[in-house]
Design a protein around this motif. Sequence first.
Motif, PDB file in Angstrom:
ATOM      1  N   GLU A 236       0.827  -1.211   0.000  1.00 29.28           N
ATOM      2  CA  GLU A 236       0.000   0.000   0.000  1.00 29.28           C
ATOM      3  C   GLU A 236       0.859   1.258   0.000  1.00 29.28           C
ATOM      4  O   GLU A 236       0.617   2.196  -0.756  1.00 29.28           O
TER       5      GLU A 236
ATOM      6  N   LYS B  94       2.625   1.658  -3.384  1.00 32.76           N
ATOM      7  CA  LYS B  94       1.716   2.149  -4.424  1.00 32.76           C
ATOM      8  C   LYS B  94       1.509   3.653  -4.286  1.00 32.76           C
ATOM      9  O   LYS B  94       1.483   4.383  -5.288  1.00 32.76           O
TER      10      LYS B  94
ATOM     11  N   CYS C 226       4.385   5.532  -5.687  1.00 32.16           N
ATOM     12  CA  CYS C 226       4.536   5.423  -7.146  1.00 32.16           C
ATOM     13  C   CYS C 226       3.538   6.273  -7.928  1.00 32.16           C
ATOM     14  O   CYS C 226       3.555   6.246  -9.166  1.00 32.16           O
TER      15      CYS C 226
ATOM     16  N   ASN D 267       5.435  -6.706  -5.324  1.00 28.78           N
ATOM     17  CA  ASN D 267       4.793  -5.440  -4.953  1.00 28.78           C
ATOM     18  C   ASN D 267       5.215  -4.302  -5.885  1.00 28.78           C
ATOM     19  O   ASN D 267       4.401  -3.444  -6.260  1.00 28.78           O
TER      20      ASN D 267
ATOM     21  N   ALA E 257       2.592  -2.270  -8.248  1.00 33.88           N
ATOM     22  CA  ALA E 257       2.500  -0.818  -8.117  1.00 33.88           C
ATOM     23  C   ALA E 257       2.757  -0.153  -9.469  1.00 33.88           C
ATOM     24  O   ALA E 257       2.072   0.803  -9.845  1.00 33.88           O
TER      25      ALA E 257
ATOM     26  N   ASP F  94      -0.299  -0.624 -11.686  1.00 26.55           N
ATOM     27  CA  ASP F  94      -1.471   0.121 -11.216  1.00 26.55           C
ATOM     28  C   ASP F  94      -1.319   1.633 -11.349  1.00 26.55           C
ATOM     29  O   ASP F  94      -2.326   2.348 -11.405  1.00 26.55           O
ATOM     30  N   CYS F  95      -0.075   2.117 -11.391  1.00 25.91           N
ATOM     31  CA  CYS F  95       0.154   3.565 -11.328  1.00 25.91           C
ATOM     32  C   CYS F  95       0.581   4.178 -12.658  1.00 25.91           C
ATOM     33  O   CYS F  95       0.942   5.360 -12.702  1.00 25.91           O
TER      34      CYS F  95
END
Length: 341
Positions: free
Chosen positions: A73, A76, A79, A114, A118, A121-122
């Motif tokens: 978390e 993320k 990022c 991870n 990230a 997702d970013c």
Amino acid sequence: MNEFLKNKSILITGGTGSFGKKFVETLVSRYPEVKRIVIYSRDELKQYEMSQYLNKSHHAGLRYFIGDVRDAERLKRACEDVDIIIHAAALKQVPTAEYNPMECIKTNVMGAENVINAALDCGVENVVALSTDKAAAPINLYGATKLCSDKLFVSANNVKGSRDISFSVVRYGNVMGSRGSVIPFFLGKRSEGVLPVTHDQMTRFNISLEEGVELVLFALQNSLGGEIFVPKLPSYNIMDLAEAIGPECEKKITGIRPGEKLHEDMITESDALNTLELEKYFIIHPTTNKWNSIREELLNSGKARAVAHNFSYNSGKNDTFLAVDEIRSLIKRHLDPAFNA
């Protein structure tokens, strides 16, 4: 000036480590138009110390994030609006990993996953992960976790979907002067008159921090996704290193430590069929339809050539070895201008 990093936001995991500091120093001095540099690491004291000397650069985009790659978390969040990730965070001490295996797995394997999630997702554009020669034919847990990490980053290109993102890996040998490595260890021990040597036939690849930074920059500019970039490096024999640092010291043989190799590999014979040779680097590429066509284009253009089917890249069988005087010169140039032996 090369402007390929102009207006880019870059995050470095393990940013206060030996590589991270040198990489950030290079960015602020060579690429002043980088928009933002996020230094992501766990140690608040190292971040404070790093900020003190980097403040002299007057780079407006330096940011410091306390965080662990284990914390998905937090990673993320760090990022957000990042274009490039350099993944340098790792637990890398071989004996420590042998004694604390799950801690090494959590950082080096789960942390790698991870980073990948990230990045996906970013909206990150480019990810370069740092590997190690110990990931090739590993016999210790650290090497095994970095091999897993390499596989995760290479295969991340298969799940990116329509995202415009590239994942690649750089793999290199012992870094001169990195924390916990043999050269600073010997430098610290020579005043005692005895240098502990694990085995008199041991060899290692050698690379400076500056060369490691150049390799990552090359990967950022040239990665198509899925490559493992391997630099062409000289080797040294451990006895020559000991002689270079402490010629008057006794060299005491202590025996190979748990999980330690006599020689290191960076490319195994099993990788030869997927390995291309460039002027300064090798590329280990995945076996995919995309890379089958890329390989043919590189070969036909003359930019790369295929290695022999039985090729391997081993520190003990290397074509280039550093002599004692060359090792001394490198220590003086890269680590200690006042060094004499």
